[in-house]
Design a protein around this motif. Structure first.
Motif, PDB file in Angstrom:
ATOM      1  N   THR A  49       0.835  -1.194   0.000  1.00  0.00           N
ATOM      2  CA  THR A  49       0.000   0.000   0.000  1.00  0.00           C
ATOM      3  C   THR A  49       0.877   1.253   0.000  1.00  0.00           C
ATOM      4  N   THR A  90      -6.548   7.180   3.895  1.00  0.00           N
ATOM      5  CA  THR A  90      -7.722   6.685   4.608  1.00  0.00           C
ATOM      6  C   THR A  90      -8.054   5.277   4.134  1.00  0.00           C
ATOM      7  N   ASN A  91      -8.891   4.587   4.877  1.00  0.00           N
ATOM      8  CA  ASN A  91      -9.291   3.245   4.455  1.00  0.00           C
ATOM      9  C   ASN A  91      -9.945   3.260   3.086  1.00  0.00           C
ATOM     10  N   ASP A  92     -10.777   4.282   2.830  1.00  0.00           N
ATOM     11  CA  ASP A  92     -11.439   4.361   1.529  1.00  0.00           C
ATOM     12  C   ASP A  92     -10.418   4.498   0.409  1.00  0.00           C
ATOM     13  N   VAL A 114      -7.222   3.544   0.520  1.00  0.00           N
ATOM     14  CA  VAL A 114      -6.482   2.287   0.432  1.00  0.00           C
ATOM     15  C   VAL A 114      -7.264   1.262  -0.381  1.00  0.00           C
ATOM     16  N   VAL A 115      -8.552   1.131  -0.083  1.00  0.00           N
ATOM     17  CA  VAL A 115      -9.393   0.175  -0.814  1.00  0.00           C
ATOM     18  C   VAL A 115      -9.470   0.565  -2.287  1.00  0.00           C
ATOM     19  N   ASN A 135       0.792  -6.553   3.447  1.00  0.00           N
ATOM     20  CA  ASN A 135       0.660  -5.729   4.655  1.00  0.00           C
ATOM     21  C   ASN A 135       1.937  -5.805   5.485  1.00  0.00           C
ATOM     22  N   LEU A 180      -2.971  -2.444   7.791  1.00  0.00           N
ATOM     23  CA  LEU A 180      -4.356  -2.701   7.398  1.00  0.00           C
ATOM     24  C   LEU A 180      -4.988  -3.718   8.345  1.00  0.00           C
ATOM     25  N   ASP A 181      -6.199  -3.405   8.811  1.00  0.00           N
ATOM     26  CA  ASP A 181      -6.887  -4.359   9.676  1.00  0.00           C
ATOM     27  C   ASP A 181      -7.587  -5.420   8.835  1.00  0.00           C
ATOM     28  N   THR A 213     -10.494  -4.285   6.517  1.00  0.00           N
ATOM     29  CA  THR A 213     -10.064  -3.605   5.289  1.00  0.00           C
ATOM     30  C   THR A 213      -9.520  -4.607   4.279  1.00  0.00           C
ATOM     31  N   THR A 241     -12.352  -6.504   2.744  1.00  0.00           N
ATOM     32  CA  THR A 241     -13.071  -5.685   1.760  1.00  0.00           C
ATOM     33  C   THR A 241     -12.331  -5.688   0.428  1.00  0.00           C
TER      34      THR A 241
END
Length: 316
Positions: free
Chosen positions: A118, A127-129, A131-132, A150, A160-161, A164, A167
């Motif tokens: 990443t 942000t998570n958004d 990253v996705v 990761n 990353l959790d 995430t 997803t």
């Protein structure tokens, strides 16, 4: 009627190695040493070789060098009867555009899958958004299946959790993850969230190898395999055969020696150790990394590493 989703195929379960890349003293690619290393790893029973994982100094290579190293690895395997050994490529960069380009290069050079770090240069903005979105856009464009890499140590602490990663993993062209964070809880959640037929969850550290396998992870992509591929293979085979105590004893060695590698210099130490013990390559790394030596270990650490090396040299 809605069409059925077509999922890409993950790498098979097993033992993978983020191979170190050897250089001559003037920092050119050492082709003979690289080929020798690839062959020893294949003969040691690895399932696949990751070219340009973090141990392969990907960030220190030009685009042409990255593509050549993948090609050389695939060619060496094919020419020596190891066509069944996979070649994975680390292709994550700081931009979506460049990562897409490297995925295409990796496909052309013979890689079957791409492992994607990443981006982290703009860490506060990731942000998570975002990253996705990055991983989905890369997967959309990739001619080979992608995997999430990761590794908080090399991504400015970005970790990353499992939600995430799950997803991202729902994307049909995202087929797995390497957890160099070593987080077994995260691995367990992912194994029980995403079907193994579509998503392979690999641990990224030898010190967590057996626990990850016990929790039905897909195996490991681990730096210490550069030193001891046969030992990792023996643990894998022992566990699958029900030889639990043997597997536990091997894990004892791997856990200790994984920590030793980190303590004494990581990539540089791995190169120096492989060069000394197996007779090829050298300890040259590209700056800003510094070379390491195997001569500064404590008596206890030397004894532990020697135990592993003795085991490696007689393991079947």
């Amino acid at each position: 009627m809605a069409s059925e989703i077509s999922y890409s195929t993950p790498p098979p379960p097993g033992i993978y190695v983020p191979a170190v890349l050897f250089f001559t003293e003037d920092e050119e690619l050492d082709v003979l040493a690289i080929k020798s290393h690839v062959l020893r790893l294949a003969q040691g029973g690895v399932t696949g070789i990751l070219v340009q994982g973090s141990n392969g100094e990907a960030q220190h290579l030009t685009h042409s060098e990255r593509k050549f190293a993948i090609h050389l690895t695939r060619q060496t395997l094919d020419e020596n009867g190891h066509k069944d050994v996979l070649v994975l490529a680390g292709t994550g960069t700081q931009s979506t555009r460049e990562t897409k380009k490297l995925n295409s290069d990796a496909k052309e050079a013979g890689a079957s899958h791409a492992l994607i770090l990443t981006p982290s240069t703009w860490r506060p903005a990731m942000t998570n958004d975002l990253v996705v979105r990055f991983h989905r856009e890369v997967a959309d464009a990739s001619p080979i299946p992608t995997m999430v890499y990761n590794f908080p140590t090399v991504t400015a602490g970005l970790d990353l959790d499992s939600d995430t990663i799950a997803t991202i993993g729902a994307h049909p062209n995202v087929v797995g993850v390497k957890l160099s964070c070593g987080h077994l809880g995260k691995l367990t959640r992912l194994v029980n969230t995403l079907p193994a037929a579509h998503f392979a969850t690999f641990i990224g550290r030898s010190d967590s190898f057996l626990p990850a396998v016990v929790m039905q992870g897909a195996g490991g992509i681990m730096a210490l395999v550069n030193v001891a591929p046969k030992t990792h293979r023996r643990l894998w085979d022992a566990w699958r055969a029900g030889s639990v105590e043997e597997a536990r004893d091997i894990q004892r060695m791997l856990s200790s020696c994984d920590a030793i590698v980190s303590k004494y210099g990581g990539i540089g130490f791995l190169k120096a150790l492989v060069s000394k013990e197996f007779g090829y390559g050298g300890k040259t790394v590209r700056g800003p990394l510094a070379p390491s030596s195997v001569d500064g270990m404590s008596v206890k650490d030397t004894e532990m590493m020697e135990e592993l090396l003795r085991y490696e040299k007689v393991a079947n």
